[in-house]
Structure formats: C-alpha cells, structure tokens
Write a protein that holds these residues in place. Sequence first.
Motif, PDB file in Angstrom:
ATOM      1  N   GLU A   2      13.022  15.525  -6.219  1.00 17.58           N
ATOM      2  CA  GLU A   2      12.809  14.366  -5.965  1.00 17.58           C
ATOM      3  C   GLU A   2      13.230  13.142  -5.687  1.00 17.58           C
ATOM      4  OE1 GLU A   2       8.481  13.137  -8.217  1.00 17.58           O
ATOM      5  OE2 GLU A   2       8.566  15.352  -8.052  1.00 17.58           O
ATOM      6  N   PHE A   3      13.084  12.193  -5.049  1.00 17.62           N
ATOM      7  CA  PHE A   3      14.328  11.421  -4.820  1.00 17.62           C
ATOM      8  C   PHE A   3      12.890   9.841  -5.234  1.00 17.62           C
ATOM      9  CE2 PHE A   3      14.954  14.160  -1.573  1.00 17.62           C
ATOM     10  CZ  PHE A   3      16.906  14.035  -1.538  1.00 17.62           C
ATOM     11  N   ASP A   4      14.255   9.053  -6.356  1.00 16.43           N
ATOM     12  CA  ASP A   4      13.512   8.434  -6.841  1.00 16.43           C
ATOM     13  C   ASP A   4      14.495   7.432  -6.214  1.00 16.43           C
ATOM     14  OD1 ASP A   4      15.574   8.242  -8.497  1.00 16.43           O
ATOM     15  OD2 ASP A   4      15.259   8.299 -10.324  1.00 16.43           O
ATOM     16  N   THR A   8      18.057   7.685  -4.436  1.00 14.17           N
ATOM     17  CA  THR A   8      18.374   7.119  -3.045  1.00 14.17           C
ATOM     18  C   THR A   8      19.202   6.242  -2.951  1.00 14.17           C
ATOM     19  OG1 THR A   8      15.916   7.460  -3.036  1.00 14.17           O
ATOM     20  CG2 THR A   8      16.989   6.877  -1.310  1.00 14.17           C
ATOM     21  N   ILE A   9      19.593   5.276  -3.552  1.00 11.24           N
ATOM     22  CA  ILE A   9      20.329   4.375  -3.427  1.00 11.24           C
ATOM     23  C   ILE A   9      22.247   5.387  -4.124  1.00 11.24           C
ATOM     24  CG2 ILE A   9      21.658   2.515  -4.332  1.00 11.24           C
ATOM     25  CD1 ILE A   9      18.372   1.034  -5.097  1.00 11.24           C
ATOM     26  N   GLY A  10      21.935   6.124  -4.307  1.00  3.69           N
ATOM     27  CA  GLY A  10      23.278   6.950  -4.390  1.00  3.69           C
ATOM     28  C   GLY A  10      23.414   7.329  -3.944  1.00  3.69           C
ATOM     29  N   ILE A  11      22.813   8.751  -3.062  1.00  2.00           N
ATOM     30  CA  ILE A  11      22.953   9.110  -2.448  1.00  2.00           C
ATOM     31  C   ILE A  11      23.626   8.421  -1.301  1.00  2.00           C
ATOM     32  CG2 ILE A  11      22.089  10.923  -0.147  1.00  2.00           C
ATOM     33  CD1 ILE A  11      19.764  11.909  -3.234  1.00  2.00           C
ATOM     34  N   PHE A  12      22.402   7.426  -0.802  1.00  3.84           N
ATOM     35  CA  PHE A  12      23.103   6.517   0.558  1.00  3.84           C
ATOM     36  C   PHE A  12      24.686   5.610   0.027  1.00  3.84           C
ATOM     37  CE2 PHE A  12      23.290   2.141   1.705  1.00  3.84           C
ATOM     38  CZ  PHE A  12      22.633   2.838   4.064  1.00  3.84           C
ATOM     39  N   VAL A  14      26.950   6.954  -1.879  1.00  2.00           N
ATOM     40  CA  VAL A  14      28.278   8.250  -1.255  1.00  2.00           C
ATOM     41  C   VAL A  14      28.250   8.544   0.232  1.00  2.00           C
ATOM     42  CG1 VAL A  14      28.488  10.788  -1.664  1.00  2.00           C
ATOM     43  CG2 VAL A  14      28.057   8.716  -3.312  1.00  2.00           C
ATOM     44  N   LEU A  15      27.028   8.687   0.931  1.00  2.00           N
ATOM     45  CA  LEU A  15      27.317   9.523   2.750  1.00  2.00           C
ATOM     46  C   LEU A  15      28.020   7.901   2.630  1.00  2.00           C
ATOM     47  CD1 LEU A  15      23.548  10.277   3.304  1.00  2.00           C
ATOM     48  CD2 LEU A  15      25.669  11.307   3.554  1.00  2.00           C
ATOM     49  N   ILE A  16      27.722   6.402   2.514  1.00  2.00           N
ATOM     50  CA  ILE A  16      28.728   5.950   3.974  1.00  2.00           C
ATOM     51  C   ILE A  16      29.850   5.307   3.625  1.00  2.00           C
ATOM     52  CG2 ILE A  16      28.268   3.347   3.790  1.00  2.00           C
ATOM     53  CD1 ILE A  16      26.591   3.905   5.475  1.00  2.00           C
ATOM     54  N   ALA A  17      29.943   5.970   1.849  1.00  2.00           N
ATOM     55  CA  ALA A  17      31.346   6.395   1.564  1.00  2.00           C
ATOM     56  C   ALA A  17      32.594   7.160   2.277  1.00  2.00           C
ATOM     57  CB  ALA A  17      31.758   6.479   0.208  1.00  2.00           C
ATOM     58  N   VAL A  18      31.783   8.373   1.848  1.00  2.00           N
ATOM     59  CA  VAL A  18      32.339   9.873   2.874  1.00  2.00           C
ATOM     60  C   VAL A  18      32.740   9.722   4.684  1.00  2.00           C
ATOM     61  CG1 VAL A  18      32.043  12.265   3.263  1.00  2.00           C
ATOM     62  CG2 VAL A  18      31.616  10.996   0.936  1.00  2.00           C
ATOM     63  N   ALA A  19      31.473   8.873   4.647  1.00  2.00           N
ATOM     64  CA  ALA A  19      32.060   8.783   6.213  1.00  2.00           C
ATOM     65  C   ALA A  19      33.039   7.292   6.574  1.00  2.00           C
ATOM     66  CB  ALA A  19      30.852   7.995   6.850  1.00  2.00           C
ATOM     67  N   ALA A  20      33.274   6.194   5.497  1.00  2.00           N
ATOM     68  CA  ALA A  20      34.119   5.368   6.178  1.00  2.00           C
ATOM     69  C   ALA A  20      35.673   6.155   6.020  1.00  2.00           C
ATOM     70  CB  ALA A  20      34.145   4.416   4.953  1.00  2.00           C
ATOM     71  N   LEU A  21      35.118   6.460   4.115  1.00  2.00           N
ATOM     72  CA  LEU A  21      37.073   7.695   4.098  1.00  2.00           C
ATOM     73  C   LEU A  21      37.302   8.372   4.636  1.00  2.00           C
ATOM     74  CD1 LEU A  21      36.332   8.076  -0.099  1.00  2.00           C
ATOM     75  CD2 LEU A  21      37.373   6.282   1.131  1.00  2.00           C
ATOM     76  N   GLY A  22      36.399   9.112   5.760  1.00  2.00           N
ATOM     77  CA  GLY A  22      37.065  10.385   6.548  1.00  2.00           C
ATOM     78  C   GLY A  22      37.700   9.426   7.650  1.00  2.00           C
ATOM     79  N   LEU A  23      36.661   8.127   8.532  1.00  2.00           N
ATOM     80  CA  LEU A  23      37.009   7.720   9.748  1.00  2.00           C
ATOM     81  C   LEU A  23      39.029   7.196   8.704  1.00  2.00           C
ATOM     82  CD1 LEU A  23      34.263   5.952  10.254  1.00  2.00           C
ATOM     83  CD2 LEU A  23      35.466   7.328  11.613  1.00  2.00           C
ATOM     84  N   LEU A  24      38.956   6.597   7.819  1.00  2.00           N
ATOM     85  CA  LEU A  24      40.253   5.679   7.198  1.00  2.00           C
ATOM     86  C   LEU A  24      41.735   7.172   7.296  1.00  2.00           C
ATOM     87  CD1 LEU A  24      38.704   3.000   4.728  1.00  2.00           C
ATOM     88  CD2 LEU A  24      40.217   2.760   7.356  1.00  2.00           C
ATOM     89  N   GLY A  25      40.472   8.116   6.527  1.00  2.00           N
ATOM     90  CA  GLY A  25      41.804   9.412   6.838  1.00  2.00           C
ATOM     91  C   GLY A  25      42.093  10.116   7.693  1.00  2.00           C
ATOM     92  N   GLY A  46      21.892   1.954   8.422  1.00  2.00           N
ATOM     93  CA  GLY A  46      21.553   3.172   6.862  1.00  2.00           C
ATOM     94  C   GLY A  46      19.935   2.894   7.224  1.00  2.00           C
ATOM     95  N   LEU A  47      19.899   1.676   6.333  1.00  2.00           N
ATOM     96  CA  LEU A  47      19.008   1.032   5.704  1.00  2.00           C
ATOM     97  C   LEU A  47      17.635   1.435   6.776  1.00  2.00           C
ATOM     98  CD1 LEU A  47      20.623  -2.634   3.823  1.00  2.00           C
ATOM     99  CD2 LEU A  47      20.169  -0.266   3.086  1.00  2.00           C
ATOM    100  N   LEU A  48      17.861   0.562   8.004  1.00  2.00           N
ATOM    101  CA  LEU A  48      17.130   0.469   9.005  1.00  2.00           C
ATOM    102  C   LEU A  48      16.531   1.746   8.552  1.00  2.00           C
ATOM    103  CD1 LEU A  48      15.125  -0.574  11.353  1.00  2.00           C
ATOM    104  CD2 LEU A  48      17.654   0.333  13.292  1.00  2.00           C
ATOM    105  N   PHE A  49      17.688   3.200   9.493  1.00  2.00           N
ATOM    106  CA  PHE A  49      16.666   4.915   9.006  1.00  2.00           C
ATOM    107  C   PHE A  49      16.262   5.525   8.447  1.00  2.00           C
ATOM    108  CE2 PHE A  49      19.978   4.927  12.468  1.00  2.00           C
ATOM    109  CZ  PHE A  49      19.397   4.438  13.691  1.00  2.00           C
ATOM    110  N   LEU A  50      16.374   4.452   7.207  1.00  2.00           N
ATOM    111  CA  LEU A  50      15.830   4.554   5.435  1.00  2.00           C
ATOM    112  C   LEU A  50      14.873   4.253   5.503  1.00  2.00           C
ATOM    113  CD1 LEU A  50      16.098   5.730   2.604  1.00  2.00           C
ATOM    114  CD2 LEU A  50      17.519   3.735   1.333  1.00  2.00           C
TER     115      LEU A  50
END
Length: 64
Positions: A2-4, A8-12, A14-25, A46-50
């Motif tokens: 279940e997503f509370d 939900t904020i934590g997963i959001f 983490v996803l944004i951080a992984v994507a940004a770090l991937g682009l930087l890397g 991401g907020l719009l799609f969420l």
Amino acid sequence: MEFDGPRTIGIFVVLIAVAALGLLGMGVMETSTVLMMVLPSMVVGGLLFLFLGVKHGEYRASGR
C-alpha cells in the motif's frame, strides 16, 4: 504493497535522484544544465503524472 503519503514521496525522490545522478554520471550534459533545466522539469513532470495517477486511481476505485 500500500502506498501512503511518506512512502509515495520517498519513492518519488529516489526515482528523481537516480535519474539525475545517472545523467550526471554519464556525462552527456553539463552539470549546470542537468541541475538547472533537467532536474526541475523532471520534478514538475513527475508531480503532474503523480497527480493524474492518483486521480485516475480514485476514479477507478469509485466504481463509476
């Protein structure tokens, strides 16, 4: 699972951080470009799609 709110904020975040770090890397763009243009657009998109996903889930759960 279940997503509370906090989960939900934590997963959001983490996803944004992984994507940004991937682009930087990968080094395909300047660091300033990623942090000043790409990262904010990923957050806004991401907020719009969420929001749309939550509203769609509420619609589906209502049984209309």
